[in-house]
Design an enzyme around this catalytic site. Structure first.
Site, PDB file in Angstrom:
ATOM      1  N   ASP A 138       0.831  -1.201   0.000  1.00 50.08           N
ATOM      2  CA  ASP A 138       0.000   0.000   0.000  1.00 50.08           C
ATOM      3  C   ASP A 138       0.873   1.262   0.000  1.00 50.08           C
ATOM      4  O   ASP A 138       2.043   1.229   0.379  1.00 50.08           O
ATOM      5  CB  ASP A 138      -0.883   0.037   1.262  1.00 50.08           C
TER       6      ASP A 138
HETATM    7  N1  URA Z   1      -1.147  -5.934   4.012  1.00 48.16           N
HETATM    8  C1  URA Z   1      -1.654  -4.679   4.005  1.00 48.16           C
HETATM    9  O1  URA Z   1      -2.664  -4.399   4.637  1.00 48.16           O
HETATM   10  N2  URA Z   1      -1.014  -3.750   3.286  1.00 48.16           N
HETATM   11  C2  URA Z   1       0.128  -3.993   2.589  1.00 48.16           C
HETATM   12  O2  URA Z   1       0.680  -3.083   1.958  1.00 48.16           O
HETATM   13  C3  URA Z   1       0.635  -5.304   2.622  1.00 48.16           C
HETATM   14  C4  URA Z   1      -0.026  -6.268   3.341  1.00 48.16           C
END
Ligand code: URA
Length: 234
Positions: free
Chosen positions: A101
């Protein structure tokens, strides 16, 4: 060779994302737009994506980046945000393997080898990904057990995770969570299912490959042993 596999091998994106480019009508073969996923590419065919000719590079590259917060894992961003590709300048065209993310940091792999990317991301291979997580408050033993048994959030089921509780301080708790799926916002949703929030999230390991001493924004090529390890995960 199938068109999605060919495009991924050109470093355009993962096979699945390349399928979307095709169905969106952004790919031309020998000057004609094709939207059929079953199209095969033969020697001598010309292939364009968004009007630019693409071709397979004979040199396959494998890179590990310590992604900082504040950048996206797509080739280009419609909001004009920084992307992981802005951070890794190599002459080959590469794409990120899976995603983190915008506000997550840590280990992301980049390559122009569609086959190996496919091995790493395919759910069948259950590749281990390790995250360092800080959550709000102090999760109870029962909550940790729920994560270990597998949780459901907004109708999506998340497989059992390995969870280590590393300690609590100042109203937050540090966990190390290992998962083998790669669902969107997986860790955040697992924690949300407990009614808690993730305050910090960093991926530290994929398939036994560790970030080690790479600082935020730094990258390096994988060594031959690491590349071999990824190729033999299936
Ligand atoms: N899980 C999440 O919630 N975000 C990420 O970026 C990776 C794994």
């Amino acid at each position: 060779m199938r068109i999605n596999k060919y495009l991924s091998g050109c470093g355009i994106d993962s096979r699945r994302k390349c399928e979307k480019l095709i169905t969106d009508g952004r790919v031309r073969v020998n000057g004609k737009t094709i939207t059929v996923l079953a199209t095969d590419i033969k020697d001598g065919d010309t292939v364009e994506v968004d009007g630019k000719y693409v071709g397979q590079s004979s040199r396959k590259v494998y890179i590990m980046l310590n992604k900082p917060k504040g950048c996206v894992c797509t080739a280009s961003d419609d909001k004009g945000r920084k992307t992981v590709l802005d951070m890794v300048k190599v002459k080959e065209r590469i794409f990120p393997v899976g995603r983190l993310d915008y506000d997550t940091e840590g280990l992301i792999l980049l390559t122009n080898d569609g086959d190996t990317a496919n091995i790493i991301t395919h759910p069948r291979n259950m590749v281990k990904k390790v995250y360092s997580v800080r959550v709000e408050g102090e999760p109870t033993d029962a909550e940790i057990k729920r994560l270990r048994n597998g949780v459901e959030y907004c109708g999506v089921k998340y497989a059992p995770a390995q969870v280590k509780v590393l300690g609590s301080q100042d109203g937050e708790t540090k966990l190390e969570i290992t998962i083998t799926e790669g669902k969107n916002h997986e860790i955040k949703n697992m924690i949300e299912s407990l009614g808690r929030r993730v305050l910090f999230l960093k991926r530290t390991e994929i398939a036994g490959l560790r970030l080690g001493g790479l600082s935020r924004g730094e990258w390096r090529y994988l060594n031959p042993r690491e590349i071999e390890r990824l190729k033999t995960l299936s």
